[in-house]
Design a protein around this motif. Sequence first.
Motif, mmCIF file in Angstrom:
data_model
loop_
_atom_site.group_PDB
_atom_site.id
_atom_site.type_symbol
_atom_site.label_atom_id
_atom_site.label_comp_id
_atom_site.label_asym_id
_atom_site.label_seq_id
_atom_site.Cartn_x
_atom_site.Cartn_y
_atom_site.Cartn_z
ATOM 1 N N SER A 196 0.651 -1.324 -0.025
ATOM 2 C CA SER A 196 0.066 -0.130 -0.019
ATOM 3 C C SER A 196 0.868 1.068 -0.104
ATOM 4 C CB SER A 196 -1.006 -0.078 1.204
ATOM 5 O OG SER A 196 -0.041 0.225 2.481
ATOM 6 N N GLY A 197 2.210 1.270 0.125
ATOM 7 C CA GLY A 197 3.046 2.219 0.190
ATOM 8 C C GLY A 197 3.653 2.618 1.356
ATOM 9 N N SER A 198 2.875 1.854 2.616
ATOM 10 C CA SER A 198 3.326 2.474 3.937
ATOM 11 C C SER A 198 4.663 1.897 4.323
ATOM 12 C CB SER A 198 2.245 1.855 4.732
ATOM 13 O OG SER A 198 0.706 2.607 4.462
ATOM 14 N N VAL A 199 5.272 2.705 5.224
ATOM 15 C CA VAL A 199 6.729 2.458 5.372
ATOM 16 C C VAL A 199 6.646 1.593 6.631
ATOM 17 C CG1 VAL A 199 8.942 3.155 6.406
ATOM 18 C CG2 VAL A 199 7.813 4.477 4.701
ATOM 19 N N LEU A 200 7.357 -0.112 6.651
ATOM 20 C CA LEU A 200 7.095 -0.871 7.757
ATOM 21 C C LEU A 200 8.600 -0.682 8.560
ATOM 22 C CD1 LEU A 200 6.135 -3.977 5.679
ATOM 23 C CD2 LEU A 200 4.720 -2.361 6.888
ATOM 24 N N LEU A 201 9.622 -0.664 7.979
ATOM 25 C CA LEU A 201 10.987 -0.274 8.494
ATOM 26 C C LEU A 201 11.567 0.751 7.901
ATOM 27 C CD1 LEU A 201 12.087 -3.857 9.167
ATOM 28 C CD2 LEU A 201 11.153 -2.636 10.592
ATOM 29 N N ALA A 224 5.648 16.252 -2.519
ATOM 30 C CA ALA A 224 5.678 14.704 -2.527
ATOM 31 C C ALA A 224 5.069 14.063 -3.625
ATOM 32 C CB ALA A 224 5.179 14.409 -1.047
ATOM 33 N N LYS A 225 4.621 14.744 -4.515
ATOM 34 C CA LYS A 225 3.941 14.001 -5.813
ATOM 35 C C LYS A 225 5.011 13.219 -6.578
ATOM 36 C CE LYS A 225 0.128 17.144 -6.451
ATOM 37 N NZ LYS A 225 -0.894 16.360 -5.935
ATOM 38 N N GLU A 226 6.147 13.716 -6.764
ATOM 39 C CA GLU A 226 7.194 12.833 -7.438
ATOM 40 C C GLU A 226 7.669 11.804 -6.763
ATOM 41 O OE1 GLU A 226 11.223 13.866 -10.108
ATOM 42 O OE2 GLU A 226 10.331 15.438 -8.908
ATOM 43 N N LEU A 227 7.730 11.633 -5.458
ATOM 44 C CA LEU A 227 8.220 10.604 -4.609
ATOM 45 C C LEU A 227 6.934 9.606 -4.575
ATOM 46 C CD1 LEU A 227 9.661 9.008 -2.580
ATOM 47 C CD2 LEU A 227 8.874 10.886 -0.798
ATOM 48 N N SER A 228 5.582 10.106 -4.455
ATOM 49 C CA SER A 228 4.484 9.555 -4.564
ATOM 50 C C SER A 228 4.491 8.464 -6.062
ATOM 51 C CB SER A 228 3.380 10.120 -4.345
ATOM 52 O OG SER A 228 2.147 9.342 -4.678
ATOM 53 N N VAL A 230 6.933 7.613 -7.812
ATOM 54 C CA VAL A 230 7.937 6.598 -7.797
ATOM 55 C C VAL A 230 7.581 5.424 -6.734
ATOM 56 C CG1 VAL A 230 10.351 5.965 -7.096
ATOM 57 C CG2 VAL A 230 9.804 8.143 -8.321
ATOM 58 N N ILE A 231 7.042 5.714 -5.522
ATOM 59 C CA ILE A 231 6.407 4.604 -4.894
ATOM 60 C C ILE A 231 5.214 3.973 -5.330
ATOM 61 C CG2 ILE A 231 4.939 4.101 -2.549
ATOM 62 C CD1 ILE A 231 8.053 5.113 -2.237
ATOM 63 N N GLU A 232 4.424 4.407 -6.234
ATOM 64 C CA GLU A 232 3.543 3.487 -7.107
ATOM 65 C C GLU A 232 4.004 2.671 -8.251
ATOM 66 O OE1 GLU A 232 0.752 6.586 -8.681
ATOM 67 O OE2 GLU A 232 -0.207 6.849 -6.625
#
Length: 700
Positions: A196-201, A224-228, A230-232
């Motif tokens: 889901s894109g959430s950080v676990l560690l 954060a849109k560009e980072l978003s 990349v995460i997607e």
Amino acid sequence: MKTIRTKLMLTMLAIALFITIVLSIVSITSINNSTVGTLRSSVEPLTLQASNNFDTTMRQYSTNISNAAKSTSFSQAQSYDDMLGVLKADFSSGINEYSSFTLYSSAGAVLITDDKDLAELNSPETIKDTAKKSSVVITDLTVYKKEIYFSILQTVEASPDEKVVAAVTINAEVLNNLIIDNSFGEHGYGYLIDHSGSVLLHSDNNKAINRFNAIKESENDDEAKELSAVIEKIITSDSGSDTYSYKGQDYIVGYAETDYFDSTLVLVLVTDDFNSATTTAMRNIIIIGAAIFILTIIISLLYARRLSRPIISATKRIRLLAQGNLSDPVDVWYSKDELGILTNSLEETIICLRQYINLITVALTQISEGNLCHRIDGTFKGDFQQIKNTFNEILNGLSDTFASINTAAEQVTSGAAQVSNSAQAVSQGSTQQASAIEELSVTLSDVAKQVRQNSHDAKNAYNIVMDNTAAIGSCNDDMENMLNAINAIHTSSSEISKIIKVIDEIAFQTNILALNAAVEAAREGSKGFGVVADEVRRLASRSAEAAKQTAALIENSAAAVSKGSEIAQKTANSLRNIVVSSDKIQGLVKNITEASEDQAEAIVQINTGLDQISAVVSANTASSVGTASASEELSSQSLILKNMIARFKLNTDDDNKSKHGRFKYDYDDMPEAEEPADALGDIETDDMTEFTDNNEDDKY
């Protein structure tokens, strides 16, 4: 206005500055791209290796707890304390300071633990589900007291009748340390995210505890849109690399899926950590560029000053030449380079132009005086020879053209007269046709009015016949009704006659009864009854008499009714014949009406056609009149043209004329252009070849 010296200097400076800037930009961009490309090509395999190390470590943990729980020492232990001791001794992971050990019953109850709080992180439902499985179970990452933990569970049989679940709860800090050990660069780091894109560690423990999600963060933070994005891409791919910018800093990321926690391992490199070589190269390039630019300024000043002098002088003279000044001398630059050739060629050009203008002026003066026999005979060089040839050809062509125009004018005069006569005849005939058509149109209009009137009268007659037919039909119906009434009266008369006969019989019987009564009264000697009998007899007599009279009247009436019925029947037959005749007349009148309407429509169409013919004839008449007028005007203008041409002196020599009446020059017989006079001073002939050869590519 900027001088040529300023332009040369500025041009050289601009070129030097442009080259310096372009080289700097290209060099710096190449170095940056090379650095980024190298990092991108390196970060993906490094991330895959880190992901494999992560998975290997997790498998090692799982194997250790499984081997410890399934060991002989564990199964032969006499108590839960001994079992727990075996787990601690055999779980040789080197992370005992980050772990806690617990034994659970198959129902989820804690049997023994070395940390009660951590033991409660595993819910009874999780323990029950694990007890049903024989394989190792790894729980999800759980946040507890600002720390992140996960458990590795293994079900074993403590005895034939009892199953226990051996668990080791590990602080995820050991995994964070493992990820950090695999990162590189001064500020590089790594983290673990779920699908889901959430950080676990994360090395920043707050982001892991708060489950930082860049996709959700981009909804409120444009940075954060560009980072978003990349995460997607990361959560939908198995592995790869990418770049992004976040809060003014450039990053390179490598990512690879792991086998645990349904997660992806991400390693992040800060580009600035690897740009020291780029910075040094940029500084050196700027220093070299500045030195080149200063050197270019000095050279351009010296060169522009020397080169611009003869050019400025030649420019001033060319400006005077453009203003029509052919008398001032040229400041010749005596050198063997292009500047010397330029100034010498300019002087020769002015001398030749002065000669050509004089010759052309004489020729134009002759033309203005009407002499078309004059020809230019001077020497013209190079492409100017074409001016001489063209000018003489124009004179020959004008002479030939004016002669042809003179002949044509005579022919036009003759033809115009013939056309004028023909146009007059056509105009007169068209006028007569228009008059005849107009009379025919008027006559046809009268006929059309009469036909329309006949059609209108036929319609009225048809309507009257229709009304008469309807009236006769109604009369015939009334006659039928009257016949029926007369027949009814006749029937009633017959019935009345029968009734009168009955009355007559009643009177006869009454009379007999009265007679009998009188006889009986006389027999009895009753006087009063005898009087009554006499009265009855008189009444019966009167009734019989009245009945006879009535019967006579009814018989007369019946006879009259019979006669009237016969007459009415004849009248009805006559009316039937009239109705039949009326129907025939109605049909004939209808046919006449329809024929009249068709005739009226046909006459309207004929009248329309005549109007069109009349319009065409009128147009032809107007055209004929205009043609006749134009022909007369053309004839007069041809005479004027002939008189105007007569003032020119034309060439009468037909030897130079072609078979089409045009002058034709054979350019192969024309004399070669003379070489230009040697007015170039000390310039060698070999150096002038490129600029004097007229057969080359016009390199002047």
